[in-house]
Structures are given as structure tokens and as C-alpha cells.
Design an enzyme around this catalytic site. Structure first.
Site, short mmCIF file in Angstrom:
data_model
loop_
_atom_site.label_atom_id
_atom_site.label_comp_id
_atom_site.label_asym_id
_atom_site.label_seq_id
_atom_site.Cartn_x
_atom_site.Cartn_y
_atom_site.Cartn_z
N HIS A 270 0.82 -1.22 0.00
CA HIS A 270 0.00 0.00 0.00
C HIS A 270 0.86 1.27 0.00
O HIS A 270 0.36 2.35 -0.31
CB HIS A 270 -0.99 0.00 1.17
CG HIS A 270 -0.40 0.22 2.52
ND1 HIS A 270 -0.22 -0.79 3.44
CD2 HIS A 270 0.04 1.35 3.14
CE1 HIS A 270 0.30 -0.30 4.54
NE2 HIS A 270 0.47 1.01 4.39
N ASN B 35 5.31 4.52 9.46
CA ASN B 35 5.99 3.30 9.88
C ASN B 35 5.70 2.12 8.95
O ASN B 35 6.39 1.10 8.99
CB ASN B 35 5.57 2.89 11.29
CG ASN B 35 6.41 3.54 12.38
OD1 ASN B 35 5.94 4.41 13.09
ND2 ASN B 35 7.66 3.11 12.51
N SER B 36 4.67 2.24 8.12
CA SER B 36 4.28 1.13 7.25
C SER B 36 5.46 0.66 6.40
O SER B 36 6.11 1.45 5.73
CB SER B 36 3.13 1.56 6.33
OG SER B 36 1.96 1.76 7.05
N LEU C 92 -5.26 -25.41 -1.88
CA LEU C 92 -5.98 -26.43 -1.12
C LEU C 92 -7.03 -27.13 -1.95
O LEU C 92 -7.21 -28.34 -1.86
CB LEU C 92 -6.62 -25.78 0.12
CG LEU C 92 -7.44 -26.70 1.02
CD1 LEU C 92 -6.56 -27.81 1.59
CD2 LEU C 92 -8.12 -25.92 2.12
N ALA D 174 -0.11 -2.04 9.88
CA ALA D 174 -1.32 -1.28 10.20
C ALA D 174 -1.43 -1.07 11.70
O ALA D 174 -0.74 -1.73 12.49
CB ALA D 174 -2.56 -2.01 9.69
N ILE D 175 -2.31 -0.17 12.08
CA ILE D 175 -2.61 0.07 13.49
C ILE D 175 -4.11 0.13 13.67
O ILE D 175 -4.86 0.42 12.73
CB ILE D 175 -1.98 1.39 14.02
CG1 ILE D 175 -2.49 2.59 13.20
CG2 ILE D 175 -0.47 1.32 14.00
CD1 ILE D 175 -2.03 3.94 13.75
N ASP E 100 -0.17 -7.69 1.10
CA ASP E 100 0.20 -6.29 1.28
C ASP E 100 1.72 -6.13 1.42
O ASP E 100 2.20 -5.33 2.22
CB ASP E 100 -0.50 -5.67 2.49
CG ASP E 100 -0.35 -4.14 2.53
OD1 ASP E 100 -0.17 -3.54 1.46
OD2 ASP E 100 -0.39 -3.57 3.63
#
Length: 482
Positions: A123, A227-228, A284, A245-246, A153
Site C-alpha cells: 500500500h 511506519n508502514s 488447497l 497497520a494500526i 500487502d
């Protein structure tokens, strides 16, 4: 907000603090002694240990943490007022030409290889075309986007420069325990490289809604915007997660941050290093659902733990292994499966070409099955076509739906057909609100099985268009004018 009022004077507070600290240190010493034989992890047992510093870990890791600057230049549409000669007469031609604007994104990343491979969040660079990376030593490099993996992500960049570059190794995220000390390093709010400290608050967090593989490390180390893509580091100086994320209601940290486990990061990095443009994971061949408390009660279980098998694809790995609808998956290779998301993560991080042993419960009895770890097949071939003409699908690029395409686009529809992968801006398909991921089932009551079927069904003009698509788990039928 709950506030507590402390009574007593300043001196009383000091006495309470000293007594409390002394009791805490005595308890810590006893606890450390009791745990020393069982595990190398220890809590501080003296004042001297409390003054220990994280500086050696930071010194080892910080040179490999980078800032990621991404941008793209967009062309703005021409102002329609300048098509009027009277308007141009009074206001000139200065705005007659289309303008441009630049979109920017800022995040963090970490070098994981001396040749210049950088891991960050997808992102951070999503939709961007130009990427620059700034190192801690103030050097700056242009970077190529080697791999984007929307499902996790994650993205991998490579610096355009001569190495070797400082880097940090990826650790084993499965070895983490709740309570382990960790550091988060990144560039929050663009203020510059920052280090925060905390503990592992929880493992295997699911239902977070960030990516397809909802399995995250939770930490209380302060993580904020910017911070990502930065690393979550253990006390051995190894990357155990990528901060993603937060949970917040204010836009800043409240002590609940989520990181992508390093064992998932390893799969993406290995694909990028091998030159792959798409991450291939085991398939699967079955759909799973979360076990609700009501279903657990009907199965005679005291807790709703496990992944319930909803459907099994014929001739897929699950079917070949003997898995059936209604089976409850409880473990994989000895690791407990809490829910469907946890199984998805564990299964996705297994190596292709090997086998895995899954523990299940069937009709109240425990069983084990051996399943082959093979990628999803691309049958039928994609055969991409961009639809032209004046139909509602004009401007849409479609491919044949296969297990591989369904995995890549996270499609869980049981329908066959063709799926939209791209829609051109300002096209007829965009105007009628068709979206990438929509599965085309029929056009004017004609079943669509291949891309050529759709191309043929949309030729010429019609008085009306009756289209049926599957979007997510919904089937939508609409009639549009021709």
C-alpha cells in the site's frame, strides 16, 4: 476516559514507589530463577539489569532500515470552459492545456539482502510509478518495483546502485512468544528514523481485515503513519515482522499495531529473488469457513476452534487427500489451527512440492490426512481479451476463470465463466460500474463460458443488455439500455 486520582503527599508517593519497586524486583528475581531452567527468556532481576540498553540491537539493524518515497504524475482533464471562444477571449489560453498533478506516498522499508532488495508494504507504493529509497547514511537511490503481492500487502524493491548494502536477516516468526521484547523502526509522520520499543501483545491475530492472509503479530511498540513497511525486530536483531497497520480512532498509535509475520515475508522475497512476477502458493482446492459457537455446539465441541470445510473442488489436492465437506481441520504439521484464517496462513507458507499432514475431526473421530502442496492449475488458459464496441463491457479486459486466476484475484465464487481483470478509465464498462473481479455469468441469457463467448455476445447493437455477474458471494442481474 477513566482517570484515577492518587491521594497522599509527594513524600508518601515516593515511599509507595520505593516499596512497590522493591517488591516488584524481589518478585522478578524469584520469577527469573524459576524460569531460567525452562527458557532463556528472563525478566529483569535487579536495578542493574533495568539499565540495560537496546542500543546494540539498534546499531545492528538501523543501517538497513530505509525511507521509501513513491510518486506518480497524473494528467488532469482540460477545463471544458476553455472550449468556449468567448471565455478564452476574456481569460486567455493559459488554462486551455491539460494540467498535471503529482501524487506522493511516504513509508518505510528494510533491506533484506546485500544486493539491494528492499521489503515494504504494497500500500506504500500502490499505484505509484517512481520510487526512491533513502538509506540511514543519507544516500538516496532510485528503485525498481520487482514484485507486488496485494494478497499479503507486501512489495519488493531493488535499489539501482552498486552494493553491497547493509541488510538484516529475516527471523523465524513462529518462534515468537507473547511477551517477547521487540523494536519497531521506521519514519513515523516523516519526522525521521525513529525507534520504539514494546512487547509481542498477541500472535496469530485474525479478522483484522488488512489482507487476504489475515494472520498478524500484534505489538504495543508505537507504530504510526509512515511506519508502514518498516521492520519489527527481535532482541537478536532479526526482522520478525513488517509493520503494516494500526488500530486507531485518532490516526495515531493507541498501542495496538499489526505486523506481517516474517515467515510470510520470506515467501515473497524468495519469489522476487528468483525473478517471479507472481507469488505461487499451495492450493488447497477447498473452501473453509470459521467455526461459529452454534456450529461447535452441534458438533459436540466445547470451544469453536478449527476450520470447517464447506466445499471441496473435485480432483483438487484436498479431494485427492480424502478431505470432505463437514470435516473440521484442527492442525497442520502439528501446529494448532484456531480458525480458517490461521489455516490459510499456515498452508500458504508451506513449500511447494512437499506434503503436509492435516489433523481433522470427522463424525466425532480424530483423523490425519496427507495433502500434496501443489500450485493452483491455470486450466483453462487465461486467453485475455479487451472488449470493444458499444456494449456495457466495452473497455473491460477479461480472462478465463481458472483456479490459478481465482487464487490470484481472491475470488471465492463457485461459478465458472470469465472474470474482469482491468477496466479502462472513461470506458462504458466504468460508466456502468463494472469492477475488476466481477465474474461474467451470462449476457442476454446466453451463458458465458470463455472470453470468446463474451466477445461474440457483445458484438453489434442491442435494444437492451441483460447481464448477470457474480460479485463476491452475490449474483447480480441488471438490464441496461442499448
Amino acid at each position: 476516559m477513566i482517570r484515577r486520582r492518587v491521594s497522599g503527599g509527594f513524600g508518601a508517593s515516593i515511599v509507595q514507589l520505593v516499596l512497590g519497586l522493591s517488591a516488584a524486583l524481589m518478585f522478578s528475581g524469584l520469577l527469573a530463577s524459576a524460569c531460567a531452567a525452562e527458557d532463556a527468556r528472563q525478566v529483569p532481576a535487579s536495578r542493574a539489569q533495568i539499565t540495560w540498553s537496546f542500543a546494540p540491537v539498534v546499531k545492528k539493524v538501523q543501517p538497513a532500515v530505509v525511507n521509501v518515497y513513491a510518486s506518480r504524475t497524473e494528467r488532469l482533464p482540460r477545463n471544458p470552459l476553455f472550449s468556449d471562444p468567448v471565455f478564452r477571449h476574456f481569460f486567455g489560453d493559459s488554462g486551455a492545456q491539460p494540467g498535471r498533478q503529482t501524487a506522493r506516498s511516504l513509508g518505510s522499508g528494510v533491506l533484506v539482502d546485500p544486493s539491494g532488495f528492499v521489503v515494504t508494504n504494497n500500500h506504500v507504493i500502490e499505484g505509484m510509478t517512481d520510487v526512491k529509497v533513502a538509506l540511514a547514511d543519507q544516500r538516496e537511490f532510485d528503485a525498481d518495483i520487482v514484485l507486488r503481492d496485494q494478497r499479503t500487502d507486501l512489495a519488493v524493491l531493488r535499489l539501482r546502485g552498486h552494493g553491497p548494502f547493509p541488510y538484516v536477516a529475516l527471523g523465524d516468526s513462529d518462534a515468537l512468544q507473547v511477551g517477547d521484547l521487540v523494536l519497531a523502526i521506521g519514519d513515523p509522520f516523516g519526522v525521521g528514523q525513529t525507534v520504539t520499543q514494546g512487547i509481542i501483545s498477541a500472535l496469530a491475530r485474525t479478522q483484522v481485515g488488512i489482507s487476504d492472509y489475515g494472520f498478524f503479530i500484534q505489538t504495543d511498540a508505537a507504530i504510526n503513519p509512515g511506519n508502514s513497511g518498516g521492520p519489527l525486530v527481535d532482541m537478536n536483531g532479526r526482522v520478525v515482522g513488517i509493520n503494516s497497520a494500526i488500530f486507531t480512532q485518532t490516526g495515531s498509535t493507541v498501542g495496538i499495531g499489526f505486523s506481517i509475520p516474517a515467515n510470510m515475508v520470506k515467501i515473497v522475497v524468495a519469489t522476487a529473488k528468483s525473478g517471479g512476477k507472481q507469488v505461487r502458493r499451495p492450493w488447497l482446492g477447498a473452501s473453509l469457513q470459521r467455526l461459529s459457537r452454534e456450529i461447535a455446539d452441534t458438533l459436540g465441541l466445547d470451544r469453536p476452534i478449527g476450520a470447517l470445510v464447506a466445499d471441496v473442488v473435485p480432483h483438487g489436492p484436498a479431494a485427492d487427500a480424502g478431505l470432505r465437506s463437514g470435516d473440521l481441520i484442527l492442525s497442520i504439521d502439528g501446529q494448532t489451527v484456531e480458525d480458517a484464517e490461521a489455516f490459510g496462513y499456515r498452508f500458504a507458507t508451506k513449500p511447494l512440492g512437499a506434503t503436509a499432514v492435516i489433523g481433522i475431526r470427522r463424525a466425532g473421530k480424530p483423523m490425519t490426512l496427507s495433502i500434496k502442496l501443489a500450485p493452483a492449475p491455470e486450466i483453462p488458459p487465461r486467453d485475455p481479451i479487451t472488449i470493444a464496441g458499444s456494449s456495457p463491457f466495452a473497455g473491460a479486459t477479461v480472462v478465463n476463470l481458472s483456479p490459478a486466476v481465482a487464487e490470484e484475484l481472491s475470488i471465492q465464487t463457485p461459478h465458472d465463466g470469465v472474470v474482469i481483470t482491468k477496466i479502462a478509465p472513461d470506458s462504458q464498462a466504468a460508466a456502468v460500474n463494472l469492477k475488476p473481479g466481477d465474474v461474467v455469468i451470462s449476457v442476454n441469457d446466453t451463458k458465458i463460458a470463455t472470453t470468446h463467448d463474451l466477445q461474440k455476445a457483445t458484438l453489434g447493437k442491442r435494444y437492451y443488455w441483460k447481464i448477470t455477474i457474480a460479485r463476491g458471494r452475490q449474483v447480480i442481474t441488471t438490464v441496461l439500455g442499448g
